[in-house]
Motif scaffolding. Structure first.
Motif, PDB file in Angstrom:
ATOM      1  N   ASP A  20       0.865  -1.198   0.000  1.00  0.00           N
ATOM      2  CA  ASP A  20       0.000   0.000   0.000  1.00  0.00           C
ATOM      3  C   ASP A  20       0.897   1.242   0.000  1.00  0.00           C
ATOM      4  OD1 ASP A  20      -1.831   2.001   0.374  1.00  0.00           O
ATOM      5  OD2 ASP A  20      -2.789   1.114   2.147  1.00  0.00           O
ATOM      6  N   PRO A  28       0.517   4.373  -1.172  1.00  0.00           N
ATOM      7  CA  PRO A  28      -0.010   5.653  -0.676  1.00  0.00           C
ATOM      8  C   PRO A  28       0.047   5.750   0.851  1.00  0.00           C
ATOM      9  CG  PRO A  28      -1.416   4.821  -2.426  1.00  0.00           C
ATOM     10  CD  PRO A  28      -0.412   3.733  -2.125  1.00  0.00           C
ATOM     11  N   ARG A  29      -0.165   4.612   1.528  1.00  0.00           N
ATOM     12  CA  ARG A  29      -0.098   4.635   2.997  1.00  0.00           C
ATOM     13  C   ARG A  29       1.356   4.754   3.468  1.00  0.00           C
ATOM     14  NH1 ARG A  29       1.059   1.516   6.992  1.00  0.00           N
ATOM     15  NH2 ARG A  29       1.380  -0.366   5.748  1.00  0.00           N
ATOM     16  N   GLY A  36       2.683   8.216   1.574  1.00  0.00           N
ATOM     17  CA  GLY A  36       1.766   9.332   1.331  1.00  0.00           C
ATOM     18  C   GLY A  36       2.192  10.643   1.954  1.00  0.00           C
ATOM     19  N   THR A  37       2.777  10.584   3.149  1.00  0.00           N
ATOM     20  CA  THR A  37       3.211  11.809   3.820  1.00  0.00           C
ATOM     21  C   THR A  37       4.723  11.864   3.837  1.00  0.00           C
ATOM     22  OG1 THR A  37       1.310  11.515   5.272  1.00  0.00           O
ATOM     23  CG2 THR A  37       2.942  13.164   5.924  1.00  0.00           C
ATOM     24  N   HIS A  51       5.785   7.998  -8.258  1.00  0.00           N
ATOM     25  CA  HIS A  51       4.528   8.758  -8.219  1.00  0.00           C
ATOM     26  C   HIS A  51       4.189   9.168  -6.778  1.00  0.00           C
ATOM     27  CE1 HIS A  51       0.418   9.921  -9.152  1.00  0.00           C
ATOM     28  NE2 HIS A  51       0.007   9.104  -8.204  1.00  0.00           N
ATOM     29  N   ASN A  52       4.353   8.217  -5.859  1.00  0.00           N
ATOM     30  CA  ASN A  52       3.983   8.478  -4.459  1.00  0.00           C
ATOM     31  C   ASN A  52       5.016   9.306  -3.705  1.00  0.00           C
ATOM     32  OD1 ASN A  52       1.346   7.021  -3.561  1.00  0.00           O
ATOM     33  ND2 ASN A  52       2.337   5.587  -4.953  1.00  0.00           N
ATOM     34  N   CYS A  53       6.209   9.463  -4.298  1.00  0.00           N
ATOM     35  CA  CYS A  53       7.246  10.301  -3.668  1.00  0.00           C
ATOM     36  C   CYS A  53       7.312  11.688  -4.298  1.00  0.00           C
ATOM     37  CB  CYS A  53       8.616   9.633  -3.781  1.00  0.00           C
ATOM     38  SG  CYS A  53       8.888   8.346  -2.558  1.00  0.00           S
TER      39      CYS A  53
END
Length: 320
Positions: A178, A180-181, A184-185, A206-208
């Motif tokens: 997961d 994004p989890r 994500g931050t 993408h998520n970074c």
């Protein structure tokens, strides 16, 4: 780039061969005379010279402190061009193999905290990094995904890791990581190291996207998708050491043209993933088509990988 060119050519003995997981063999390479092997750091890889002129890169996944052995793990890939098949079929214990290296395009930077993400055989360069992070007293966590536990190499070693730093994501049990989890931050003071198949790395990138520049470190085993070249026509390369100016046509690489002119250049993968053919750029703008340089390194225009990268201007001046 960070690669060094103090590589050596060695003929090494396959001292041991074990099954690392379903479809994965682990080879221990030693000098036949018992000599120490060159030092290496986490993230380094070596080239194996295989049959029919095939050269393949494999990450060193053993303990850098043990100079008597280099350990690699090789996944059998039926869809590949034959390198992994040759390793699985021909490289049995007692055989010898031509090796070049070590080379490091994926060095571990100092950080108080690491987030490691591995997919499948991408665990290999990450393993020594875990040990190094632990030894440095850094905080770290690993997310390791694979098709199933049976296909995931080195699980026993990881299950011995302390606390909840290692999270396994066998796809048939829990699905994909997961991201994004996990990502994500953006986390202050944290660097992200990822290695694995291209879809995983694209998702990590993408998520970074919102993380600070320089947070993300990737190693690709296959080249990332590239669009059309910036220039569709020919261009010139001026070679300062050789005193030659050569024309590179649209259908040939700089490497091909330079080699045809009789200039010896070390090269290996021919697809912009290994770093062997790195060449200093003295003038001109490069159309970078490799899978190694960061955007900042590409923008500096002071180095290029001549097996895939081209000119974004009429003439490049190279130190060759």
């Amino acid at each position: 780039m960070h690669s060094t060119h103090d590589e050596v050519d060695l003929r090494l003995l396959i001292a041991a061969r074990t099954v690392g997981a379903e479809g994965v063999v682990v080879l221990d390479l030693r000098d036949p005379s018992g000599a120490e092997l060159p030092a290496w750091a986490p993230g380094a890889h070596i080239d194996l010279e295989l049959a029919d002129g095939l050269t393949r890169q494999y990450s060193l996944c053993g303990d850098p402190r043990d100079r008597s052995v280099w350990r690699i793990a090789v996944l059998r890939e039926p869809e590949s061009r034959g390198g992994s098949e040759h390793v699985h079929e021909a490289l049995t214990a007692g055989a010898e193999v031509e090796v070049r290296g070590p080379r490091n395009n994926f060095p571990l930077v100092d950080s108080p905290r690491y987030l490691f993400i591995a997919g499948g055989i991408g665990i290999t360069p990450i393993l020594p990094m875990l040990t190094a992070a632990e030894a440095a007293g850094a905080d770290w966590e690993l997310h390791y995904g694979g098709r199933s536990r049976r296909s995931m190499a080195f699980l026993e070693a990881l299950e011995d890791a302390t606390g909840n730093q290692v999270t396994l994501h066998p796809q048939d049990e829990v699905g994909l990581i997961d991201l994004p989890r996990v990502l994500g931050t953006p986390q202050p003071g944290t660097v992200v190291y990822a290695c694995g198949p291209e879809p995983l790395l694209e998702a990590v990138e993408h998520n970074c996207a919102s993380w600070p520049a320089g947070s993300l470190h990737l190693e690709r085993f296959s080249p990332k998708e590239q669009g059309a070249p910036v220039r569709t026509g020919s261009f010139e390369v001026e070679l300062t050491v050789s005193g030659l100016t050569l024309t590179v046509p649209p259908d040939r690489s700089v490497l091909d043209v330079v080699e045809d002119a009789g200039i010896a250049v070390l090269s290996s993968c021919q697809e912009g993933t290994c770093g062997t053919c790195e060449t200093p750029v003295l003038a001109g703008e490069v159309d970078h088509r490799d899978s190694l340089l960061t955007p900042a390194e590409q923008a500096a225009n002071d180095t290029m990988f001549i097996c895939v990268s081209r000119a974004a201007c009429p003439r490049l001046v190279l130190e060759l």
